[in-house]
Design an enzyme around this catalytic site. Structure first.
Site, PDB file in Angstrom:
ATOM      1  N   ARG A 141       0.854  -1.186   0.000  1.00 13.23           N
ATOM      2  CA  ARG A 141       0.000   0.000   0.000  1.00 13.23           C
ATOM      3  C   ARG A 141       0.891   1.238   0.000  1.00 13.23           C
ATOM      4  NH1 ARG A 141      -3.446  -2.673  -1.633  1.00 13.23           N
ATOM      5  NH2 ARG A 141      -5.526  -3.091  -0.817  1.00 13.23           N
ATOM      6  N   GLU A 162      -2.735   8.027  -4.818  1.00 10.67           N
ATOM      7  CA  GLU A 162      -3.036   7.155  -5.936  1.00 10.67           C
ATOM      8  C   GLU A 162      -4.340   7.642  -6.550  1.00 10.67           C
ATOM      9  OE1 GLU A 162      -3.591   2.671  -5.645  1.00 10.67           O
ATOM     10  OE2 GLU A 162      -1.541   2.930  -4.901  1.00 10.67           O
ATOM     11  N   HIS A 196      -0.748   0.204  -9.877  1.00 12.89           N
ATOM     12  CA  HIS A 196      -1.435  -0.723  -8.955  1.00 12.89           C
ATOM     13  C   HIS A 196      -1.989  -1.936  -9.724  1.00 12.89           C
ATOM     14  CE1 HIS A 196      -3.481  -0.803  -4.756  1.00 12.89           C
ATOM     15  NE2 HIS A 196      -3.184  -2.033  -5.168  1.00 12.89           N
TER      16      HIS A 196
HETATM   17  C1  GLV Z   1      -4.689  -5.066  -4.116  1.00 12.29           C
HETATM   18  O1  GLV Z   1      -3.992  -4.143  -3.819  1.00 12.29           O
HETATM   19  C2  GLV Z   1      -5.315  -5.923  -3.151  1.00 12.29           C
HETATM   20  O2  GLV Z   1      -5.306  -5.587  -1.956  1.00 12.29           O
HETATM   21  O3  GLV Z   1      -5.858  -6.962  -3.554  1.00 12.29           O
END
Ligand code: GLV
Length: 342
Positions: free
Chosen positions: A238, A267, A286
């Protein structure tokens, strides 16, 4: 009796939607961007189930505004976007999609590590700019990955999957985690260290910890100052685990060698963000779990969580089993769910 209503906050893989549509009245937010708050509330207001994404903040106010809601299923393993305690207090079940994305995410983390170590994005840009004139003894020199030391911060399932890959590159693997895991250490041949020891020892550091109050901002100026000046930071966990301004300064001033980021704070990152002006920083949007197979599996698990929650059963991947049969879910539903659903 009616069918249960489910709001899905974005178009998700058909494998999951189909399962849901066979049993429920499904409303899918059609936008490419997340529903704005008002639309999220409007879509969920009459819903019995909510299939949410990590871009949807699910908080106490939303739960209160949506009194029929019995189950929230996040199509993600991380669930820092959901106030699970608020859901539990109201008897709303919450689920996520663990396990199925471990290998795919570890693949991406290792790809980022390799790409940053060997300066692949810079090399591509060099060729695209028509700067390739000859083989150069000093051209685009990177760092060796094989036999280097990999520090894993957070040795959960994804961290372990990354370690398994690193073994194939004869890396020394160390990890920091509040819970020591001797069986995993033995199985993967890895060493436990304190966070500070790991910062000093590692050529590469890969983050695999959840975002919590304890991990927010874990990597700031103090941590960077303890890393090797050639070390490369990989983040597929994260964005807010890393203090962005401190990272910009550390990369710019050569405090650390590079960064490869699948996640950022904020983000999305706009193209004029200072991180993107740094040649030693690689950013992707991401996508660590973004394989066709894995996203389909995630959608199916997210839907199975919804269907179980609508039946009042325990979720295949539940985060608050204590909520089952309490609060809202203690009252009988006014819908019928096809009994064959699972
Ligand atoms: C992606 O970041 C997830 O948490 O699946």
């Amino acid at each position: 009796m009616r069918q249960p209503r489910v709001f899905v906050t974005r178009l998700v893989p058909e494998a999951g939607l189909q399962l849901l549509r066979e049993r429920c009245v499904v409303d899918v937010w059609p936008g490419e961007l997340p529903p704005p708050r008002a639309e999220l509330l409007a879509g969920t207001r009459e819903a019995d189930g909510l299939l949410a994404l990590l871009t949807d903040p699910i908080d106490a106010a939303l739960l209160d505004a949506c009194p029929h809601l019995r189950v929230v299923s996040n199509m993600a393993v991380g669930y820092d976007n959901i106030d699970v305690a608020a859901a539990t207090a109201r008897g709303v079940l919450v689920g996520n999609t663990p396990d199925v994305l471990d290998e795919t995410t570890a693949d991406a983390a290792f790809a980022l590590l390799l790409a940053a170590a060997r300066r692949i994005p810079e090399a591509l840009a060099y060729v695209q700019a028509d700067r390739w004139q000859t083989w150069g003894p000093l051209l685009l020199l990177g760092r060796d990955v094989h036999h280097a030391t990999l520090g894993i911060v957070g040795l959960g399932r994804i961290g372990q999957a990354l370690a398994a890959r690193a073994r194939g590159f004869a890396m020394r693997i160390v990890y920091a985690d509040p819970t020591r895991k001797p069986a995993v250490e033995a199985r993967l041949g890895i060493e436990h260290m304190s966070f500070t020891e790991l910062l000093h020892a590692s050529d590469f550091i890969s983050l695999h910890a959840p975002l919590t109050d304890a991990t927010r901002g874990l990597f700031g100026a103090t941590a960077f100052a303890q890393m090797q000046p050639t070390a490369i930071l990989v983040n597929t966990a994260r964005g807010p685990l890393v203090q962005t301004d401190a990272l910009v300064a550390a990369l710019r001033d050569g405090v650390i060698g590079g960064a490869a980021l699948d996640v950022t704070d904020p983000e999305p990152l706009r193209a004029d963000h200072p991180l993107l002006a740094l040649p030693n920083c690689l950013v992707v949007p991401h996508i660590a779990s973004a394989s066709q197979q894995t996203r389909a599996r995630m959608a199916v698990i997210a839907v199975r969580n919804i269907l179980a929650g609508l039946r009042g059963a325990s979720l295949p991947a539940g985060l608050n089993p204590a909520a089952q049969g309490t609060g809202r879910t203690a009252t009988p539903s006014d819908y019928t769910l096809d009994e064959s659903s699972q």
